[in-house]
Design an enzyme around this catalytic site. Structure first.
Site, PDB file in Angstrom:
ATOM      1  N   HIS A 149       0.832  -1.209   0.000  1.00  0.00           N
ATOM      2  CA  HIS A 149       0.000   0.000   0.000  1.00  0.00           C
ATOM      3  C   HIS A 149       0.863   1.254   0.000  1.00  0.00           C
ATOM      4  CE1 HIS A 149      -4.034   1.740   0.666  1.00  0.00           C
ATOM      5  NE2 HIS A 149      -3.362   2.732   1.237  1.00  0.00           N
ATOM      6  N   ASP A 185       0.253   5.471  -1.100  1.00  0.00           N
ATOM      7  CA  ASP A 185      -0.749   6.462  -1.506  1.00  0.00           C
ATOM      8  C   ASP A 185      -0.185   7.569  -2.386  1.00  0.00           C
ATOM      9  OD1 ASP A 185      -3.430   5.880  -0.434  1.00  0.00           O
ATOM     10  OD2 ASP A 185      -2.429   5.880   1.508  1.00  0.00           O
ATOM     11  N   GLU A 232      -8.972   1.336  -2.477  1.00  0.00           N
ATOM     12  CA  GLU A 232      -9.093   1.385  -1.015  1.00  0.00           C
ATOM     13  C   GLU A 232     -10.495   1.840  -0.620  1.00  0.00           C
ATOM     14  OE1 GLU A 232      -6.490   2.797   2.839  1.00  0.00           O
ATOM     15  OE2 GLU A 232      -6.348   3.969   1.006  1.00  0.00           O
ATOM     16  N   HIS A 255     -13.249   1.777   3.738  1.00  0.00           N
ATOM     17  CA  HIS A 255     -12.195   2.673   4.203  1.00  0.00           C
ATOM     18  C   HIS A 255     -12.560   3.042   5.644  1.00  0.00           C
ATOM     19  CE1 HIS A 255      -9.638   6.481   4.144  1.00  0.00           C
ATOM     20  NE2 HIS A 255      -8.806   5.468   4.097  1.00  0.00           N
ATOM     21  N   HIS A 294      -8.722  -1.961   7.327  1.00  0.00           N
ATOM     22  CA  HIS A 294      -9.765  -0.949   7.571  1.00  0.00           C
ATOM     23  C   HIS A 294     -11.106  -1.528   8.008  1.00  0.00           C
ATOM     24  CE1 HIS A 294      -8.025   2.972   6.626  1.00  0.00           C
ATOM     25  NE2 HIS A 294      -7.359   2.393   5.637  1.00  0.00           N
ATOM     26  N   HIS A 353      -2.361  -3.217   4.703  1.00  0.00           N
ATOM     27  CA  HIS A 353      -1.585  -2.348   5.599  1.00  0.00           C
ATOM     28  C   HIS A 353      -2.209  -2.351   6.991  1.00  0.00           C
ATOM     29  CE1 HIS A 353      -4.673   0.169   3.805  1.00  0.00           C
ATOM     30  NE2 HIS A 353      -4.351   1.243   4.508  1.00  0.00           N
ATOM     31  N   ASP A 362       2.214   2.067   3.790  1.00  0.00           N
ATOM     32  CA  ASP A 362       1.294   3.209   3.779  1.00  0.00           C
ATOM     33  C   ASP A 362       2.028   4.533   3.588  1.00  0.00           C
ATOM     34  OD1 ASP A 362      -1.185   4.398   3.682  1.00  0.00           O
ATOM     35  OD2 ASP A 362      -1.595   4.270   5.824  1.00  0.00           O
TER      36      ASP A 362
END
Length: 399
Positions: free
Chosen positions: A23, A25, A131, A158, A199, A220, A328
């Protein structure tokens, strides 16, 4: 063995078995910072003043495959319904553009074989993960379209519940998965799209593990027994991974891995809200507020040893075949000491070697486990190839 020798051994190992990171971003960070304009934020150049990620640091970190998160916020006031679908498509489009811009460094990967080919070519396999199930707006056709465009995992939620699954950071509504949520999991299995349980609430984790016929991932998430945060994985779920074949990929976010950081983060989040920002706002103005709070209230500092503590426990409970890494990066304001950016992975590997992890153990953590999970999901999909696409709707199943 001296620290320098451990680091040299870590680098040698990563040259053969590079990191598969679950993961990152970067796509959203570049949307927020420069609206995807790579001329303004060229990752072929040093971007350490702006990002956790650039090509040189990916190389220095021994990253061989990256799941780029095609993330959009689940907060209803920002992006919901068709707006979330559109924004996710923009994220997907950007990853394709990213790979096309740097063809000597990156290779789009849709399969486990593509990952292996990228490694053989010395390129970084670029995969995509959506995600949050809000990105399909309750449409299995939208799910299939994302898969066709290259998305190879979807996180079921999420930070907020959606209409068919409960998030770890929201009040339970579905009790895990609704009937439509179960159909989403089955359709993901049919496609060969990995079910990502980061999540989601523990009940959603358990429901998905009950329904799925393919291995799952946690892209993650770390150990809840080591740090009691709702974003982490309880031991009973970790213990169920061997039967499922899945992989839990430890994250580096300090507020999820360091007990002392949990209370500090609650205070920092309250400060963000008091200044009119969402706690997860990573805009320049939001980061300035966070930095000012940190200057007045020094934050507890996680290190690579903190992450290693989680990995030690996760290996003990789930087994060495069921652990991985999901940093992350560019999705968090703070990172551990020694793991400040994507160049830091060798420091973590060196710490694990110092603790007695074997070369084979580390190879499974960094490369083999994630590769196997994707290959196994592909195998399940081939076995379901005669099944027609689901035409179920949420109104039919949950109405």
């Amino acid at each position: 063995m001296a620290d320098a020798e451990l680091l040299a051994e870590a680098l040698d190992l990563l040259a053969e078995y590079p990191i598969v990171d679950g993961h990152n971003d970067l796509p959203w960070a570049l949307r927020e910072q420069v609206r995807y304009d790579l001329n303004r934020r060229d990752i072929a150049e040093d971007q350490r003043d702006h990002l956790h990620t650039d090509l040189a640091r990916l190389r220095a970190g021994g990253v061989g495959a990256q799941f780029w998160s095609v993330y959009v916020p689940s907060t209803v006031s920002r992006l919901a319904g068709q707006d979330a679908v559109t924004a996710t498509l923009e994220q997907v489009d950007f990853v394709h553009a990213l790979v096309a811009r740097y063809p000597e460094q990156l290779r789009l990967a849709l399969t486990a074989d593509d990952m292996e080919a990228a490694r053989a070519e010395g390129r970084i396999a670029s995969l995509m993960g959506a995600e949050g199930g809000h990105s399909i707006s309750n449409s299995l056709a939208a799910l299939r379209a994302l898969f066709t465009l290259g998305v190879r995992y979807m996180t079921l939620t999420h930070n907020d519940n959606n209409d068919w699954a409960d998030s770890a950071t929201d009040e339970p509504k579905a009790g895990g998965l609704t009937r439509f949520g179960e159909e989403v999991v089955r359709e993901m299995n049919r496609l060969g799209m990995l079910v990502d349980l980061s999540h989601v609430s523990p009940d959603t984790m358990r429901a998905a593990l009950r329904v799925t016929s393919a291995p799952v991932i946690f892209s993650h998430s770390s150990s809840r027994a080591v740090c009691d945060h709702v974003r982490n994985v309880p031991d009973d779920v970790l213990a169920g991974l061997p039967a499922n074949g899945g992989v839990a990929m430890a994250t580096f976010v300090p507020k999820f891995i360091l007990t002392e950081a949990v209370a500090w983060t609650e205070r920092a989040d309250e400060n963000m809200v008091a200044h009119g920002f969402h706690p997860l706002d990573l805009s320049a103005a939001g980061l300035a507020v966070q930095s000012a709070f940190e200057a007045a209230n020094p934050r507890p500092v996680a290190t690579e040893a903190t992450v290693a503590d989680h990995l030690d426990h996760m290996r003990e409970v789930a087994g060495i075949d069921h652990v991985g890494l999901g940093g992350d990066y560019d999705g968090t304001a703070f990172t551990p000491q020694g793991l400040e950016d994507v160049a830091g992975y060798p420091n973590l590997v060196a710490e694990l070697l110092r603790r007695g992890w074997s070369r084979d153990d580390v190879a499974k953590l960094t490369w083999r486990n994630a590769l196997r999970v994707l290959r196994d999901a592909e195998s399940v999909a081939r076995g379901m190839s005669e099944a027609p696409p689901s035409i179920a709707t949420i109104d039919q199943l949950d109405g």
